[in-house]
Design a protein around this motif. Structure first.
Motif, PDB file in Angstrom:
ATOM      1  N   LEU A  63       0.960  -1.185  -0.038  1.00 28.51           N
ATOM      2  CA  LEU A  63       0.013  -0.041  -0.087  1.00 28.51           C
ATOM      3  C   LEU A  63       0.814   1.420  -0.060  1.00 28.51           C
ATOM      4  O   LEU A  63       0.717   2.073  -0.807  1.00 28.51           O
ATOM      5  N   ASP A  64       1.930   1.316   0.761  1.00 26.58           N
ATOM      6  CA  ASP A  64       2.701   2.343   0.767  1.00 26.58           C
ATOM      7  C   ASP A  64       3.455   2.827  -0.330  1.00 26.58           C
ATOM      8  O   ASP A  64       3.490   3.819  -0.784  1.00 26.58           O
ATOM      9  N   GLU A  65       4.039   1.515  -1.156  1.00 22.67           N
ATOM     10  CA  GLU A  65       4.684   1.751  -2.283  1.00 22.67           C
ATOM     11  C   GLU A  65       3.632   2.135  -3.553  1.00 22.67           C
ATOM     12  O   GLU A  65       4.009   3.046  -4.170  1.00 22.67           O
ATOM     13  N   ALA A  66       2.180   1.655  -3.385  1.00 17.33           N
ATOM     14  CA  ALA A  66       1.266   2.224  -4.347  1.00 17.33           C
ATOM     15  C   ALA A  66       0.979   3.639  -4.162  1.00 17.33           C
ATOM     16  O   ALA A  66       0.776   4.621  -5.221  1.00 17.33           O
ATOM     17  N   ARG A  67       1.027   4.067  -2.964  1.00 20.69           N
ATOM     18  CA  ARG A  67       0.728   5.514  -2.608  1.00 20.69           C
ATOM     19  C   ARG A  67       1.777   6.140  -3.097  1.00 20.69           C
ATOM     20  O   ARG A  67       1.750   7.521  -3.577  1.00 20.69           O
ATOM     21  N   GLY A  68       3.019   5.899  -2.860  1.00 23.71           N
ATOM     22  CA  GLY A  68       4.188   6.617  -3.464  1.00 23.71           C
ATOM     23  C   GLY A  68       4.246   6.761  -5.193  1.00 23.71           C
ATOM     24  O   GLY A  68       4.470   7.808  -5.388  1.00 23.71           O
ATOM     25  N   ARG A  69       3.714   5.670  -5.657  1.00 25.76           N
ATOM     26  CA  ARG A  69       3.775   5.855  -7.085  1.00 25.76           C
ATOM     27  C   ARG A  69       2.689   6.665  -7.358  1.00 25.76           C
ATOM     28  O   ARG A  69       2.609   7.507  -8.401  1.00 25.76           O
ATOM     29  N   ILE A  70       1.453   6.718  -6.763  1.00 24.50           N
ATOM     30  CA  ILE A  70       0.400   7.526  -7.288  1.00 24.50           C
ATOM     31  C   ILE A  70       0.895   9.268  -6.830  1.00 24.50           C
ATOM     32  O   ILE A  70       0.524   9.950  -7.710  1.00 24.50           O
ATOM     33  N   ALA A  71       1.565   9.412  -5.660  1.00 25.41           N
ATOM     34  CA  ALA A  71       2.188  10.830  -5.692  1.00 25.41           C
ATOM     35  C   ALA A  71       3.028  11.228  -6.742  1.00 25.41           C
ATOM     36  O   ALA A  71       2.939  12.218  -6.986  1.00 25.41           O
ATOM     37  N   GLU A  74       0.824  12.058  -9.737  1.00 27.04           N
ATOM     38  CA  GLU A  74       0.234  13.312  -9.513  1.00 27.04           C
ATOM     39  C   GLU A  74       1.286  14.304  -9.926  1.00 27.04           C
ATOM     40  O   GLU A  74       0.766  15.444 -10.318  1.00 27.04           O
TER      41      GLU A  74
END
Length: 105
Positions: A63-71, A74
């Motif tokens: 989840l943390d890695e996915a959030r980083g990729r989303i950031a 963006e």
């Protein structure tokens, strides 16, 4: 409220969920079950609590890695939007210049 039977870590659990949410809950439980298998392979068989902890940590890491990729995506989108705005402003200036040149001709 619907009742769903889940199999996680070789144990059966009956949990409640909103009507219509049964398939999603089963899919999420399958993800946890798969991570428990990964945890068992990585650290060996331990207590159920320890296996669930490692499964949760593996899921949190994803989840943390996915959030980083989303950031990152963006930020790239924001940079691209700013570039498009600068380009549009340059085009508008060119059009204004051409219109003024046409008016004075």
């Amino acid at each position: 409220m619907a009742q769903v039977d889940l199999d996680v870590g070789g144990r059966k659990y009956e949990v409640g969920c909103r009507d219509g949410g049964e398939a999603r809950l089963k899919a999420l439980a399958a993800m946890v079950d798969a991570k428990m298998d990964d945890a068992k392979r990585a650290v060996g068989r331990g207590s159920e609590g320890r296996e669930l902890l490692f499964a949760a940590l593996l899921l949190a890491d994803e989840l943390d890695e996915a959030r980083g990729r989303i950031a990152e995506a963006e930020a790239e989108a924001d940079a691209s939007a700013a570039e498009v705005e600068r380009f549009a402003a340059r085009l508008e200036a060119l059009v204004d210049g051409l219109e003024k040149a046409a008016d004075s001709a």
